[in-house]
Design a protein around this motif. Sequence first.
Motif, short mmCIF file in Angstrom:
data_model
loop_
_atom_site.label_atom_id
_atom_site.label_comp_id
_atom_site.label_asym_id
_atom_site.label_seq_id
_atom_site.Cartn_x
_atom_site.Cartn_y
_atom_site.Cartn_z
N LEU A 125 0.82 -1.21 0.00
CA LEU A 125 0.00 0.00 0.00
C LEU A 125 0.86 1.26 0.00
CD1 LEU A 125 -2.97 0.89 0.15
CD2 LEU A 125 -2.72 0.97 2.63
N ILE A 143 2.38 6.91 2.46
CA ILE A 143 1.33 6.65 1.48
C ILE A 143 1.01 7.87 0.62
CG2 ILE A 143 0.25 4.75 2.72
CD1 ILE A 143 -1.85 6.82 3.71
N SER A 200 0.46 7.54 -3.21
CA SER A 200 0.42 6.10 -3.45
C SER A 200 -0.66 5.73 -4.46
CB SER A 200 0.16 5.35 -2.13
OG SER A 200 -0.13 4.00 -2.38
N SER A 221 -1.30 2.73 -5.18
CA SER A 221 -1.94 1.56 -4.57
C SER A 221 -3.15 2.00 -3.76
CB SER A 221 -0.98 0.82 -3.65
OG SER A 221 0.17 0.43 -4.33
N LEU A 222 -2.99 3.06 -2.98
CA LEU A 222 -4.11 3.56 -2.17
C LEU A 222 -5.22 4.08 -3.08
CD1 LEU A 222 -5.31 4.04 0.59
CD2 LEU A 222 -4.08 6.24 0.68
N ARG A 224 -9.03 2.61 -3.00
CA ARG A 224 -10.19 3.49 -2.81
C ARG A 224 -11.20 3.34 -3.96
NH1 ARG A 224 -9.87 3.70 2.34
NH2 ARG A 224 -8.47 5.23 3.23
N ILE A 277 -5.41 -5.82 2.96
CA ILE A 277 -4.14 -5.16 2.71
C ILE A 277 -3.00 -5.91 3.39
CG2 ILE A 277 -2.81 -3.02 2.98
CD1 ILE A 277 -5.34 -2.75 1.18
N LEU A 313 -6.72 3.79 8.21
CA LEU A 313 -7.21 4.17 6.88
C LEU A 313 -8.56 3.50 6.58
CD1 LEU A 313 -3.85 3.75 4.95
CD2 LEU A 313 -5.00 5.92 5.49
#
Length: 163
Positions: free
Chosen positions: A49, A60, A63, A65-66, A70, A80, A93
Amino acid sequence: YSNSFSKVKSLSSISREINLRASYAPDRALESFIELFKVRVNKIAVVGLAFKGSPETNDIRGSTSLEFVRRIEKKYQVRIYDFGMNKIEIKNLNLLVGKNDLEIPKDIDCVFILNNHIKNKYLKINNWLNTPKIKLIFDGWNQYTYLESFSKNLIYTTMGKIK
Protein backbone atom coordinates in the motif's frame (compact mmCIF):
# COMPACT_ATOMS: atom_id res chain seq x y z
CA TYR A 1 9.89 32.45 -27.53
CA SER A 2 8.11 32.51 -24.16
CA ASN A 3 4.74 31.85 -25.86
CA SER A 4 5.98 28.69 -27.58
CA PHE A 5 7.68 27.53 -24.38
CA SER A 6 4.45 27.81 -22.38
CA LYS A 7 2.77 25.46 -24.87
CA VAL A 8 5.35 22.74 -24.27
CA LYS A 9 4.58 20.47 -21.36
CA SER A 10 7.11 20.34 -18.58
CA LEU A 11 8.87 17.09 -17.86
CA SER A 12 7.27 16.97 -14.41
CA SER A 13 3.73 17.34 -15.82
CA ILE A 14 4.41 14.60 -18.39
CA SER A 15 5.78 12.36 -15.62
CA ARG A 16 2.68 12.98 -13.51
CA GLU A 17 0.40 12.05 -16.44
CA ILE A 18 2.30 8.80 -16.94
CA ASN A 19 2.03 7.99 -13.22
CA LEU A 20 -1.70 8.67 -13.24
CA ARG A 21 -2.23 6.42 -16.26
CA ALA A 22 -0.16 3.70 -14.58
CA SER A 23 -2.32 3.92 -11.47
CA TYR A 24 -5.24 2.69 -13.56
CA ALA A 25 -3.34 -0.38 -14.80
CA PRO A 26 -4.57 -2.59 -11.94
CA ASP A 27 -8.14 -1.41 -12.59
CA ARG A 28 -7.84 -2.43 -16.24
CA ALA A 29 -6.35 -5.79 -15.27
CA LEU A 30 -9.21 -6.44 -12.86
CA GLU A 31 -11.90 -5.38 -15.35
CA SER A 32 -10.34 -7.44 -18.16
CA PHE A 33 -10.04 -10.48 -15.90
CA ILE A 34 -13.71 -10.33 -14.92
CA GLU A 35 -14.87 -9.65 -18.49
CA LEU A 36 -12.72 -12.18 -20.35
CA PHE A 37 -13.01 -15.08 -17.94
CA LYS A 38 -16.54 -14.42 -16.67
CA VAL A 39 -15.41 -14.89 -13.09
CA ARG A 40 -17.05 -13.62 -9.96
CA VAL A 41 -14.72 -11.53 -7.83
CA ASN A 42 -15.47 -10.86 -4.17
CA LYS A 43 -12.18 -10.75 -2.30
CA ILE A 44 -8.98 -9.06 -3.37
CA ALA A 45 -5.57 -9.00 -1.67
CA VAL A 46 -3.51 -5.86 -2.24
CA VAL A 47 0.16 -6.31 -1.43
CA GLY A 48 2.02 -3.04 -0.99
CA LEU A 49 0.00 0.00 0.00
CA ALA A 50 2.88 2.35 0.77
CA PHE A 51 4.26 4.47 -2.06
CA LYS A 52 7.26 2.17 -2.38
CA GLY A 53 8.68 -0.86 -0.64
CA SER A 54 12.36 -0.37 -1.32
CA PRO A 55 13.72 1.50 0.43
CA GLU A 56 11.12 0.48 3.00
CA THR A 57 8.65 3.18 3.96
CA ASN A 58 5.19 3.58 5.41
CA ASP A 59 4.63 6.75 3.38
CA ILE A 60 1.33 6.65 1.48
CA ARG A 61 1.50 10.16 -0.01
CA GLY A 62 0.97 9.85 -3.75
CA SER A 63 0.42 6.10 -3.45
CA THR A 64 -1.21 4.73 -6.59
CA SER A 65 -1.94 1.56 -4.57
CA LEU A 66 -4.11 3.56 -2.17
CA GLU A 67 -5.88 5.19 -5.14
CA PHE A 68 -6.58 1.72 -6.56
CA VAL A 69 -7.93 0.45 -3.22
CA ARG A 70 -10.19 3.49 -2.81
CA ARG A 71 -11.64 2.90 -6.29
CA ILE A 72 -12.48 -0.77 -5.65
CA GLU A 73 -13.24 -0.97 -1.91
CA LYS A 74 -16.96 -0.22 -2.26
CA LYS A 75 -17.46 -3.10 -4.68
CA TYR A 76 -15.03 -5.72 -3.32
CA GLN A 77 -13.70 -6.87 0.04
CA VAL A 78 -10.06 -5.78 0.03
CA ARG A 79 -7.38 -7.08 2.40
CA ILE A 80 -4.14 -5.16 2.71
CA TYR A 81 -0.68 -6.67 3.13
CA ASP A 82 2.10 -4.13 3.55
CA PHE A 83 5.44 -4.94 5.12
CA GLY A 84 6.44 -1.32 5.72
CA MET A 85 3.23 -0.39 7.54
CA ASN A 86 1.88 -1.74 10.80
CA LYS A 87 -1.68 -2.98 11.36
CA ILE A 88 -2.73 0.18 13.19
CA GLU A 89 -1.62 2.43 10.31
CA ILE A 90 -3.65 0.33 7.87
CA LYS A 91 -6.70 0.16 10.17
CA ASN A 92 -6.53 3.95 10.62
CA LEU A 93 -7.21 4.17 6.88
CA ASN A 94 -10.39 2.12 7.49
CA LEU A 95 -8.99 -0.84 5.57
CA LEU A 96 -8.96 -4.58 6.34
CA VAL A 97 -5.55 -5.95 7.26
CA GLY A 98 -4.30 -9.28 5.90
CA LYS A 99 -2.89 -11.88 8.25
CA ASN A 100 0.67 -11.53 9.54
CA ASP A 101 1.66 -15.02 8.50
CA LEU A 102 2.01 -13.82 4.88
CA GLU A 103 -0.37 -16.52 3.67
CA ILE A 104 -2.86 -15.58 0.99
CA PRO A 105 -6.16 -17.19 2.06
CA LYS A 106 -7.85 -19.64 -0.30
CA ASP A 107 -10.96 -17.44 -0.57
CA ILE A 108 -9.04 -14.60 -2.26
CA ASP A 109 -9.93 -14.20 -5.95
CA CYS A 110 -7.19 -11.79 -7.05
CA VAL A 111 -3.79 -10.69 -5.75
CA PHE A 112 -2.38 -7.31 -6.73
CA ILE A 113 1.31 -6.76 -5.94
CA LEU A 114 1.65 -2.99 -6.08
CA ASN A 115 5.00 -2.09 -4.56
CA ASN A 116 8.51 -3.54 -4.57
CA HIS A 117 9.04 -4.54 -0.93
CA ILE A 118 11.49 -7.47 -0.72
CA LYS A 119 9.13 -9.44 1.56
CA ASN A 120 6.46 -9.48 -1.18
CA LYS A 121 8.49 -12.34 -2.67
CA TYR A 122 7.86 -14.42 0.43
CA LEU A 123 4.08 -14.49 0.34
CA LYS A 124 2.76 -17.98 0.97
CA ILE A 125 0.67 -18.55 -2.14
CA ASN A 126 0.95 -22.32 -2.77
CA ASN A 127 -2.31 -23.27 -1.03
CA TRP A 128 -4.08 -20.41 -2.80
CA LEU A 129 -2.62 -21.40 -6.19
CA ASN A 130 -3.77 -24.98 -5.77
CA THR A 131 -7.45 -24.15 -5.37
CA PRO A 132 -9.61 -25.12 -8.37
CA LYS A 133 -11.06 -21.67 -9.02
CA ILE A 134 -9.64 -19.30 -11.64
CA LYS A 135 -7.49 -16.62 -10.04
CA LEU A 136 -5.47 -13.57 -11.06
CA ILE A 137 -2.11 -12.19 -10.01
CA PHE A 138 -1.32 -8.67 -11.14
CA ASP A 139 2.38 -8.32 -10.42
CA GLY A 140 3.23 -4.66 -10.93
CA TRP A 141 6.87 -5.22 -9.99
CA ASN A 142 7.65 -8.54 -11.75
CA GLN A 143 8.36 -10.32 -8.49
CA TYR A 144 6.60 -13.55 -9.51
CA THR A 145 7.51 -13.92 -13.20
CA TYR A 146 8.07 -17.66 -12.70
CA LEU A 147 4.27 -17.95 -12.46
CA GLU A 148 3.85 -16.97 -16.12
CA SER A 149 4.06 -20.64 -17.03
CA PHE A 150 1.90 -21.84 -14.13
CA SER A 151 -1.18 -22.82 -16.09
CA LYS A 152 -3.41 -24.33 -13.44
CA ASN A 153 -6.30 -21.82 -13.27
CA LEU A 154 -3.98 -18.82 -12.96
CA ILE A 155 -3.84 -15.66 -15.01
CA TYR A 156 -0.55 -13.87 -14.39
CA THR A 157 -0.20 -10.33 -15.67
CA THR A 158 2.05 -7.36 -15.12
CA MET A 159 2.34 -3.74 -16.28
CA GLY A 160 3.58 -4.58 -19.76
CA LYS A 161 1.05 -7.34 -20.36
CA ILE A 162 -2.29 -5.63 -19.76
CA LYS A 163 -4.71 -6.04 -22.64
